[in-house]
Design a protein around this motif. Structure first.
Motif, PDB file in Angstrom:
ATOM      1  N   VAL A 116     -13.128   1.203   3.074  1.00 49.42           N
ATOM      2  CA  VAL A 116     -12.274   0.014   3.033  1.00 49.42           C
ATOM      3  C   VAL A 116     -11.116   0.295   2.078  1.00 49.42           C
ATOM      4  O   VAL A 116     -11.329   0.776   0.968  1.00 49.42           O
ATOM      5  CB  VAL A 116     -13.079  -1.217   2.547  1.00 49.42           C
ATOM      6  N   TYR A 117      -9.912  -0.007   2.533  1.00 52.51           N
ATOM      7  CA  TYR A 117      -8.736   0.199   1.683  1.00 52.51           C
ATOM      8  C   TYR A 117      -8.553  -1.010   0.775  1.00 52.51           C
ATOM      9  O   TYR A 117      -8.297  -2.126   1.219  1.00 52.51           O
ATOM     10  CB  TYR A 117      -7.491   0.414   2.545  1.00 52.51           C
TER      11      TYR A 117
ATOM     12  N   GLU B 161      -8.999   7.803  -5.565  1.00 47.45           N
ATOM     13  CA  GLU B 161      -7.572   8.094  -5.754  1.00 47.45           C
ATOM     14  C   GLU B 161      -6.718   7.692  -4.556  1.00 47.45           C
ATOM     15  O   GLU B 161      -5.512   7.506  -4.674  1.00 47.45           O
ATOM     16  CB  GLU B 161      -7.360   9.584  -6.088  1.00 47.45           C
ATOM     17  N   THR B 162      -7.307   7.554  -3.365  1.00 53.46           N
ATOM     18  CA  THR B 162      -6.551   7.131  -2.188  1.00 53.46           C
ATOM     19  C   THR B 162      -6.570   5.613  -2.011  1.00 53.46           C
ATOM     20  O   THR B 162      -5.968   5.097  -1.080  1.00 53.46           O
ATOM     21  CB  THR B 162      -7.120   7.791  -0.914  1.00 53.46           C
ATOM     22  N   GLY B 163      -7.286   4.893  -2.893  1.00 52.05           N
ATOM     23  CA  GLY B 163      -7.352   3.435  -2.808  1.00 52.05           C
ATOM     24  C   GLY B 163      -8.459   2.912  -1.920  1.00 52.05           C
ATOM     25  O   GLY B 163      -8.494   1.733  -1.594  1.00 52.05           O
ATOM     26  N   HIS B 164      -9.388   3.772  -1.514  1.00 55.11           N
ATOM     27  CA  HIS B 164     -10.492   3.366  -0.648  1.00 55.11           C
ATOM     28  C   HIS B 164     -11.774   3.181  -1.456  1.00 55.11           C
ATOM     29  O   HIS B 164     -12.003   3.864  -2.450  1.00 55.11           O
ATOM     30  CB  HIS B 164     -10.742   4.420   0.432  1.00 55.11           C
ATOM     31  N   ILE B 165     -12.593   2.253  -0.989  1.00 50.10           N
ATOM     32  CA  ILE B 165     -13.958   2.100  -1.519  1.00 50.10           C
ATOM     33  C   ILE B 165     -14.923   2.266  -0.364  1.00 50.10           C
ATOM     34  O   ILE B 165     -14.536   2.136   0.802  1.00 50.10           O
ATOM     35  CB  ILE B 165     -14.178   0.727  -2.195  1.00 50.10           C
ATOM     36  N   GLN B 166     -16.157   2.585  -0.699  1.00 49.66           N
ATOM     37  CA  GLN B 166     -17.178   2.672   0.341  1.00 49.66           C
ATOM     38  C   GLN B 166     -17.769   1.286   0.534  1.00 49.66           C
ATOM     39  O   GLN B 166     -18.287   0.683  -0.400  1.00 49.66           O
ATOM     40  CB  GLN B 166     -18.269   3.659  -0.050  1.00 49.66           C
TER      41      GLN B 166
END
Length: 130
Positions: free
Chosen positions: A72-73, A82-87
């Motif tokens: 999820v962004y 670092e890319t702004g995503h979470i699991q």
């Protein structure tokens, strides 16, 4: 009379197993938006007594679904990489709702079987009193 009691035990074990399954489904639904949450599943096991199957069932050990978690962004989330995503979680609401309905219907079927056996045993006791 022992067959009626066995029927009561069989249907009670089915209701207990389905209620455990329904509890896991409700936990999954409640944690749909919980980051990193893995879906819980439980299989049913036959109850053995003296090495023989009794016909009763019970919920087995809880297993976590190891399928891949959704990404999820959300760059503002404290767990974001670092890319702004979470699991996210791997819970699919459609699957959980279908599982909940199946568990509910199975519970109701076991409840009807339990009620029928109870009514038959009451009727048998009434006949024996006369």
């Amino acid at each position: 009379m022992s067959d009626l009691m066995k029927t009561l035990a069989l249907s009670a074990s089915g209701m207990q197993a389905q209620s455990t399954r329904l509890r896991h489904v409700s936990e999954n639904i409640a944690n749909t938006d919980t980051p990193g949450y893995h879906r819980k599943t439980a299989s049913f096991e036959a109850v053995l007594q003296g090495g023989n199957r009794t016909g009763e069932v019970r919920a087995g050990d809880v297993k976590l679904d190891r399928s891949e978690l959704n990404r999820v962004y959300d760059p503002s989330h404290p767990l974001a990489d670092e890319t702004g995503h979470i699991q996210g979680s791997n819970v699919d609401l459609v699957v959980e709702i279908a599982d909940a309905r199946e568990a509910q219907r199975s519970y109701e079927a076991n409840l009807k079987m339990f009620d029928q056996a109870r009514q038959m045993s009451s009727a048998l006791l009434e006949l024996l009193r006369k």
